[in-house]
Design an enzyme around this catalytic site. Structure first.
Site, PDB file in Angstrom:
ATOM      1  N   LYS A  37       0.800  -1.214   0.000  1.00  0.00           N
ATOM      2  CA  LYS A  37       0.000   0.000   0.000  1.00  0.00           C
ATOM      3  C   LYS A  37       0.846   1.284   0.000  1.00  0.00           C
ATOM      4  O   LYS A  37       2.040   1.247   0.247  1.00  0.00           O
ATOM      5  CB  LYS A  37      -0.948  -0.014   1.208  1.00  0.00           C
ATOM      6  CG  LYS A  37      -1.884  -1.213   1.222  1.00  0.00           C
ATOM      7  CD  LYS A  37      -2.676  -1.375  -0.066  1.00  0.00           C
ATOM      8  CE  LYS A  37      -3.937  -2.193   0.081  1.00  0.00           C
ATOM      9  NZ  LYS A  37      -3.754  -3.647   0.111  1.00  0.00           N
TER      10      LYS A  37
HETATM   11  C1  LIG Z   1      -5.183  -4.408   0.739  1.00  0.00           C
HETATM   12  C2  LIG Z   1      -6.633  -4.268   0.665  1.00  0.00           C
HETATM   13  C3  LIG Z   1      -7.478  -4.626   1.724  1.00  0.00           C
HETATM   14  C4  LIG Z   1      -7.038  -5.381   2.954  1.00  0.00           C
HETATM   15  O1  LIG Z   1      -5.894  -4.988   3.520  1.00  0.00           O
HETATM   16  P1  LIG Z   1      -4.904  -5.949   4.346  1.00  0.00           P
HETATM   17  O2  LIG Z   1      -4.185  -4.925   5.171  1.00  0.00           O
HETATM   18  O3  LIG Z   1      -3.997  -6.613   3.355  1.00  0.00           O
HETATM   19  O4  LIG Z   1      -5.701  -6.888   5.151  1.00  0.00           O
HETATM   20  C5  LIG Z   1      -8.827  -4.360   1.616  1.00  0.00           C
HETATM   21  N1  LIG Z   1      -9.327  -3.791   0.517  1.00  0.00           N
HETATM   22  C6  LIG Z   1      -8.561  -3.444  -0.537  1.00  0.00           C
HETATM   23  C7  LIG Z   1      -9.190  -2.801  -1.710  1.00  0.00           C
HETATM   24  C8  LIG Z   1      -7.192  -3.689  -0.498  1.00  0.00           C
HETATM   25  O5  LIG Z   1      -6.456  -3.371  -1.565  1.00  0.00           O
END
Ligand SMILES: *Cc1c(COP(=O)(O)O)cnc(C)c1O
Length: 398
Positions: free
Chosen positions: A186
């Site tokens: 992210k």
């Molecule tokens: C990464 C992501 C999540 C979940 O995040 P994690 O921290 O990996 O559990 C939820 N929604 C979207 C759209 C994502 O890209």
């Protein structure tokens, strides 16, 4: 694309502060932590940076979604509208609280189509969950109007668009609650981590209690806290929060590099015949984490994707075939492969909705390719990569 690429001294410094005290958990040990609380600092920084009253950290974006749903009172029998292009975490979280995911088409915004939402709303609809994919946004004005009109909640998943905004407001701040992820892929990372953001004090308090075994956090003795509700343990650690604290301060730097590289790629592709670009409801609010475009047909998109790979290009995505992000490939969901038994109504509804055909989404996603934008490219590298992508597209697009 991700902030982990520029992990460095600032992150090490914050982690070291925690290692000096040796206090890894976020709660308790007040004397020994000597005033160091990276989780509290990061929550404050999130509120200041993104403009919300409350932020609560969790172990992941997934647990933040589960927590937000629970804190908003969404549970058994409630329907939650989500897009066909999202992440497995979206339906996982909905199923985890006993609710039912209702899938709705996406269009060239790669986000929920307002008219399709309206068709999917029933007397059981409790929330609309727009998922702001790949650094850009859903058409929020229309979604806010729909939520008002049908008196349902709006829960924004901005996990993959941290730092993006819509008409001057950050994504995640426009619904009843919003969710961020700080996993390794992210915009800013904690390694693993997530946050719920809201302006509603009650939602915040419920979320805090839910993520800490139901403790009410009366600010006296946490161990002796009463428990109004049942909760779980989704607490972030200080070490993870420390990384995120350094990263959130660097967000403007990350965004500047990313947008520069994004625009270099865009400029090289924009006049190539046979491709069109993702429609972005507020272009000024895009983070540039990905550049997404469409070929004129599915076979051409598939061929182009293979040619881009052959040309040695990395971080190119053809979501239509992707296991994590598009409904077409969620076999585990569609076949009802759950380790634990769901209640009968939930199971029937989940399987019903996940077995629907989505020709509109298929037509869009089948033609879509995204280029992930790296923070490690300098201008010369970005130009070089842009040139390579352009030369493939000039051959394949029609
Ligand atoms: C990464 C992501 C999540 C979940 O995040 P994690 O921290 O990996 O559990 C939820 N929604 C979207 C759209 C994502 O890209």
């Amino acid at each position: 694309m991700p902030g982990y690429e520029l992990f460095g001294d600032a992150e090490r410094k914050e982690v070291n502060d925690v290692l000096q005290t040796g206090i890894i958990p976020r709660y308790g040990f007040e004397a020994a932590r000597k005033g160091v609380s990276k989780a509290t600092d990061l929550e404050k920084a999130i509120c200041e940076t993104f403009g919300c009253k409350y932020a609560l950290l969790t172990t992941s974006g997934t647990t933040a979604l589960i927590t937000a749903l629970a804190a908003l009172g969404i549970g058994a029998g409630d329907e939650v509208i989500i897009p066909t292009f999202c992440f497995a975490a979206n339906f996982e979280a909905i199923i985890a609280v006993g609710a039912i995911p209702v899938f709705v088409d996406v269009n060239d915004t790669l986000a929920l189509v307002p008219a399709a939402i309206e068709k999917a709303i029933t007397s059981h609809t409790k929330a609309i969950m727009p998922v702001h994919m790949c650094g850009s946004m859903a058409p929020l004005d229309e979604l806010i109007d729909l939520a008002d009109k049908y008196n349902v909640l709006l829960l924004e998943d901005a996990c993959l668009a941290v730092g993006a905004s819509y008409k001057g407001k950050y994504l995640g701040t426009m619904g009843h609650a919003g969710v961020y992820s700080f996993d390794i892929s992210k915009m800013i990372t904690c390694g693993e981590g997530g946050a719920i953001i809201t302006d509603n004090e009650e939602v915040y308090k419920r979320a805090r209690s839910f993520t800490d075994h139901g403790h009410d956090h009366t600010d006296k003795d946490r161990a002796a806290d009463p428990h109004t509700y049942l909760g779980y343990n989704y607490r972030i650690t200080e070490l993870h929060a420390a990384v995120g604290l350094a990263q959130v301060r660097r967000l403007p730097q990350f965004l500047a590099i990313q947008l520069r590289n994004h625009n270099i790629i865009y400029e090289a592709l924009k006049d190539i015949p046979g491709i069109t670009f993702r429609s972005i409801p507020d272009p000024g609010g895009n983070t540039g984490a990905y550049l997404s475009f469409f070929l004129s047909r599915e076979d051409i998109a598939r061929h182009t994707f293979n040619e881009l790979k052959k040309a040695g290009l990395k971080s190119i995505y053809y979501w239509y075939d992707n296991n994590w992000h598009y409904i077409g490939n969620w076999q585990h969901l569609k076949s009802g492969s759950w380790m634990h038994r769901l209640y009968e109504e939930q199971k029937m509804q989940v399987m019903h909705y996940s077995n629907q055909a989505f020709p509109m989404s298929d037509a869009v996603m089948g033609c879509c390719i995204s280029v992930g934008i790296s923070l490690l490219w300098d201008e010369t590298m970005a130009r070089d990569i842009a040139g390579k992508i352009a030369s493939v597209l000039q051959r394949t697009a029609e």
